[in-house]
Write an enzyme that holds these catalytic residues in place. Structure first.
Site, mmCIF file in Angstrom:
data_model
loop_
_atom_site.group_PDB
_atom_site.id
_atom_site.type_symbol
_atom_site.label_atom_id
_atom_site.label_comp_id
_atom_site.label_asym_id
_atom_site.label_seq_id
_atom_site.Cartn_x
_atom_site.Cartn_y
_atom_site.Cartn_z
ATOM 1 N N ASP A 19 0.877 -1.160 0.000
ATOM 2 C CA ASP A 19 0.000 0.000 0.000
ATOM 3 C C ASP A 19 0.924 1.222 0.000
ATOM 4 O O ASP A 19 2.100 1.117 0.350
ATOM 5 C CB ASP A 19 -0.877 -0.032 1.263
ATOM 6 C CG ASP A 19 -1.750 1.193 1.415
ATOM 7 O OD1 ASP A 19 -2.324 1.644 0.408
ATOM 8 O OD2 ASP A 19 -1.847 1.717 2.539
ATOM 9 N N ASP A 21 -0.096 5.001 1.051
ATOM 10 C CA ASP A 21 -0.314 5.915 2.164
ATOM 11 C C ASP A 21 -0.159 5.213 3.509
ATOM 12 O O ASP A 21 -0.863 4.257 3.812
ATOM 13 C CB ASP A 21 -1.715 6.534 2.080
ATOM 14 C CG ASP A 21 -1.829 7.587 0.987
ATOM 15 O OD1 ASP A 21 -0.798 8.094 0.532
ATOM 16 O OD2 ASP A 21 -2.972 7.899 0.603
#
Length: 195
Positions: A19, A21
């Site tokens: 991922d 963020d």
């Protein structure tokens, strides 16, 4: 190829998916006050990435993410492994994320973009990202590992048979070590980055 002797049950680490963020970098894109820009740091004279606010907030790569991405390069070079890297993100600002991937640099001098082979950014469930990655790579889910700071994404993706590592406070070296252990590669851990 993975040195694991029981590759049939553990799989072979072929795709590391991150991922963006608050897993690879901080802050999250929604926390920025305007699009990112690349500037020269007045104190160090080195390039940094900041948001466009009056009091710019620096965007940085978590040490553990940098370590993992650099180590993947080392494993591919030193052991002839074939580990690719992907991102699976639901970030609010895809164009900002692409700019950050272009500008943020790892300790080995590569940009994030140069280290990432596949990019999946979409607002849908992360299972969709992984179905797309499976089509693009031709790899089995058991040969993938996923790092994310949100438990709902970990729970969703693990249903596919992907090995998942929860990173609630961002990517740390320990999370990468956990992934290596899942594939029987813990003997290949390095504590410090080799420049």
């Amino acid at each position: 190829m993975s040195p694991s002797t029981d590759g049939e049950t553990k799989g072979s680490l072929r795709l590391a998916v991150f991922d963006l963020d608050y897993t690879i970098w901080m802050p999250e894109m929604y926390q920025l006050h305007g699009p990112p820009k690349k500037i020269t740091c007045p104190e160090t004279s080195k390039p940094i990435v900041v948001d466009s606010s009056r009091s710019p907030q620096e965007i940085t790569i978590f040490d553990g993410a940098c370590h993992a991405l650099c180590h993947i390069d080392q494993l591919n070079e030193a052991y002839g492994m074939d580990i690719e890297v992907a991102v699976a993100s639901r970030t609010d600002e895809p164009s900002w994320a692409h700019s950050c991937m272009d500008w943020l640099r790892l300790r080995n001098g590569k940009s994030l973009k140069e280290s990432i082979h596949y990019v999946e950014i979409d607002f849908g469930d992360k299972q969709l990202h992984f179905r797309n990655l499976k089509k693009q790579t031709g790899l089995s889910y058991k040969d993938m590992v996923f790092f994310d700071n949100e438990m709902r994404n970990i729970q969703s993706v693990s249903q596919l048979g992907v090995k998942c590592v929860y990173t609630p406070d961002g990517m740390m070296k320990e999370h990468w070590f956990e992934a290596l252990e899942m594939f029987g590669l813990d003997h290949l851990k390095i504590e410090e980055d080799e420049e």
